[in-house]
Motif scaffolding. Sequence first.
Motif, PDB file in Angstrom:
ATOM      1  N   GLN A   1       0.580  -2.231   6.737  1.00 51.62           N
ATOM      2  CA  GLN A   1       0.735  -2.214   5.242  1.00 51.62           C
ATOM      3  C   GLN A   1      -0.698  -1.948   4.677  1.00 51.62           C
ATOM      4  O   GLN A   1      -0.650  -0.945   3.688  1.00 51.62           O
ATOM      5  CB  GLN A   1       1.000  -3.730   4.741  1.00 51.62           C
ATOM      6  CG  GLN A   1       2.530  -3.970   4.976  1.00 51.62           C
ATOM      7  CD  GLN A   1       3.298  -3.193   3.830  1.00 51.62           C
ATOM      8  OE1 GLN A   1       2.747  -2.417   2.890  1.00 51.62           O
ATOM      9  NE2 GLN A   1       4.866  -3.258   4.113  1.00 51.62           N
ATOM     10  N   THR A   2      -1.844  -2.252   5.154  1.00 55.41           N
ATOM     11  CA  THR A   2      -2.960  -1.845   4.968  1.00 55.41           C
ATOM     12  C   THR A   2      -3.351  -0.386   4.933  1.00 55.41           C
ATOM     13  O   THR A   2      -4.046   0.150   3.921  1.00 55.41           O
ATOM     14  CB  THR A   2      -4.267  -2.693   5.693  1.00 55.41           C
ATOM     15  OG1 THR A   2      -3.974  -4.251   5.202  1.00 55.41           O
ATOM     16  CG2 THR A   2      -5.693  -2.459   5.125  1.00 55.41           C
ATOM     17  N   LEU A   3      -2.977   0.069   5.982  1.00 56.13           N
ATOM     18  CA  LEU A   3      -3.246   1.529   6.288  1.00 56.13           C
ATOM     19  C   LEU A   3      -2.371   2.563   5.594  1.00 56.13           C
ATOM     20  O   LEU A   3      -2.872   3.242   5.109  1.00 56.13           O
ATOM     21  CB  LEU A   3      -3.324   1.806   7.871  1.00 56.13           C
ATOM     22  CG  LEU A   3      -3.330   3.165   8.627  1.00 56.13           C
ATOM     23  CD1 LEU A   3      -4.869   3.674   8.084  1.00 56.13           C
ATOM     24  CD2 LEU A   3      -2.983   3.203   9.829  1.00 56.13           C
ATOM     25  N   GLN A   4      -1.130   2.164   5.657  1.00 57.77           N
ATOM     26  CA  GLN A   4      -0.218   3.075   5.046  1.00 57.77           C
ATOM     27  C   GLN A   4      -0.147   2.901   3.690  1.00 57.77           C
ATOM     28  O   GLN A   4      -0.044   4.039   2.778  1.00 57.77           O
ATOM     29  CB  GLN A   4       1.196   2.632   5.621  1.00 57.77           C
ATOM     30  CG  GLN A   4       2.589   3.752   5.269  1.00 57.77           C
ATOM     31  CD  GLN A   4       3.814   3.294   5.954  1.00 57.77           C
ATOM     32  OE1 GLN A   4       4.134   2.148   5.757  1.00 57.77           O
ATOM     33  NE2 GLN A   4       4.340   4.404   6.502  1.00 57.77           N
ATOM     34  N   ASN A   5      -0.722   2.045   2.978  1.00 57.34           N
ATOM     35  CA  ASN A   5      -0.533   1.638   1.514  1.00 57.34           C
ATOM     36  C   ASN A   5      -1.886   1.504   0.949  1.00 57.34           C
ATOM     37  O   ASN A   5      -2.871   2.331   0.514  1.00 57.34           O
ATOM     38  CB  ASN A   5       0.473   0.773   1.056  1.00 57.34           C
ATOM     39  CG  ASN A   5       1.754   1.018   1.332  1.00 57.34           C
ATOM     40  OD1 ASN A   5       2.420   2.002   1.056  1.00 57.34           O
ATOM     41  ND2 ASN A   5       2.286   0.276   2.580  1.00 57.34           N
ATOM     42  N   SER A   6      -2.439   0.364   1.017  1.00 58.55           N
ATOM     43  CA  SER A   6      -3.701  -0.066   0.145  1.00 58.55           C
ATOM     44  C   SER A   6      -4.110  -1.381   0.891  1.00 58.55           C
ATOM     45  O   SER A   6      -3.610  -2.229   1.397  1.00 58.55           O
ATOM     46  CB  SER A   6      -3.694  -0.108  -1.058  1.00 58.55           C
ATOM     47  OG  SER A   6      -2.801  -1.035  -1.512  1.00 58.55           O
TER      48      SER A   6
ATOM     49  N   LEU B   1      -4.678  -3.878  -1.090  1.00 59.86           N
ATOM     50  CA  LEU B   1      -3.906  -5.033  -1.976  1.00 59.86           C
ATOM     51  C   LEU B   1      -2.452  -5.200  -1.275  1.00 59.86           C
ATOM     52  O   LEU B   1      -2.014  -6.256  -1.153  1.00 59.86           O
ATOM     53  CB  LEU B   1      -3.592  -4.384  -3.250  1.00 59.86           C
ATOM     54  CG  LEU B   1      -2.843  -5.210  -4.139  1.00 59.86           C
ATOM     55  CD1 LEU B   1      -3.674  -6.475  -4.342  1.00 59.86           C
ATOM     56  CD2 LEU B   1      -2.620  -4.538  -5.664  1.00 59.86           C
ATOM     57  N   HIS B   2      -2.092  -4.178  -0.732  1.00 58.10           N
ATOM     58  CA  HIS B   2      -0.705  -4.287   0.148  1.00 58.10           C
ATOM     59  C   HIS B   2      -0.894  -5.261   1.376  1.00 58.10           C
ATOM     60  O   HIS B   2      -0.146  -6.099   1.662  1.00 58.10           O
ATOM     61  CB  HIS B   2       0.034  -2.942   0.440  1.00 58.10           C
ATOM     62  CG  HIS B   2       0.449  -2.269  -0.232  1.00 58.10           C
ATOM     63  ND1 HIS B   2      -0.032  -1.541  -1.467  1.00 58.10           N
ATOM     64  CD2 HIS B   2       1.889  -2.057  -0.694  1.00 58.10           C
ATOM     65  CE1 HIS B   2       0.711  -1.011  -2.418  1.00 58.10           C
ATOM     66  NE2 HIS B   2       1.800  -1.332  -1.899  1.00 58.10           N
ATOM     67  N   GLY B   3      -2.004  -5.000   2.091  1.00 57.19           N
ATOM     68  CA  GLY B   3      -2.440  -5.799   3.043  1.00 57.19           C
ATOM     69  C   GLY B   3      -2.510  -7.170   2.857  1.00 57.19           C
ATOM     70  O   GLY B   3      -2.240  -8.185   3.313  1.00 57.19           O
ATOM     71  N   VAL B   4      -3.207  -7.617   1.364  1.00 57.92           N
ATOM     72  CA  VAL B   4      -3.552  -8.875   1.020  1.00 57.92           C
ATOM     73  C   VAL B   4      -2.101  -9.582   0.704  1.00 57.92           C
ATOM     74  O   VAL B   4      -1.852 -10.582   0.925  1.00 57.92           O
ATOM     75  CB  VAL B   4      -4.344  -8.935  -0.312  1.00 57.92           C
ATOM     76  CG1 VAL B   4      -4.442 -10.067  -0.850  1.00 57.92           C
ATOM     77  CG2 VAL B   4      -5.801  -8.307   0.334  1.00 57.92           C
TER      78      VAL B   4
END
Length: 206
Positions: free
Chosen positions: A30-35, A37-40
């Motif tokens: 999620q962090t790599l593919q999106n941002s 914030l998505h990872g958080v």
Amino acid sequence: MTVTTWLSLLLVCLMGAMFPGASLAVVLRQTLQNSALHGVVTAVSHALGVGVYALLSVLGLGLLLQQSPILTQLISYAGAIYLLWIGVQGLLAKPHSSSAHAGLQTQQTASLWDAARDGFMIALLNPKIGLYFLALFSQFIHVGMGKDAKTLFVLTIIMVDGLWYILVSLVLSRGPLLAWLKQHQLWVERALGLVLILIALRIFLS
């Protein structure tokens, strides 16, 4: 709950959160593919999913997993199917053009809801978390445990799990490591997808 007991609980929580597995792979994806914030968001929702098992444990319902192998197996298969679905998405990832890297953060179609769903479901559809609570956290739960101690137990587990994966997401979303991940994003996404598929297959075969 004494300070010594709480520190022991904290250590066990850290050990459980830091153990690499599907949860780490999903947060990374999620962090790599999106941002970041998505990872958080994924990290927070995963912590809430783990918190469900923590709450069930203090309520005494966690024993159901131990006493009902059929229920445990059904949850495991549901989790494996979910991992397969996410893994296949990773394997089918398409290459990003170099011109799009600069604006990658704003071009993602995945919503924060998708990130929250992935984090929560990965935790909730993993009965091994419940069995982990029975094996390691049972020493912190007793019949005369008060409401305050139960609340502290659940909140400690949620906070440690959430903060650990938030830290992972923030570390991976900046600096030289992020640059390397973005440069090799397609292969990283496919590698993560393969890892998730292998974990799912291991669940089916075990």
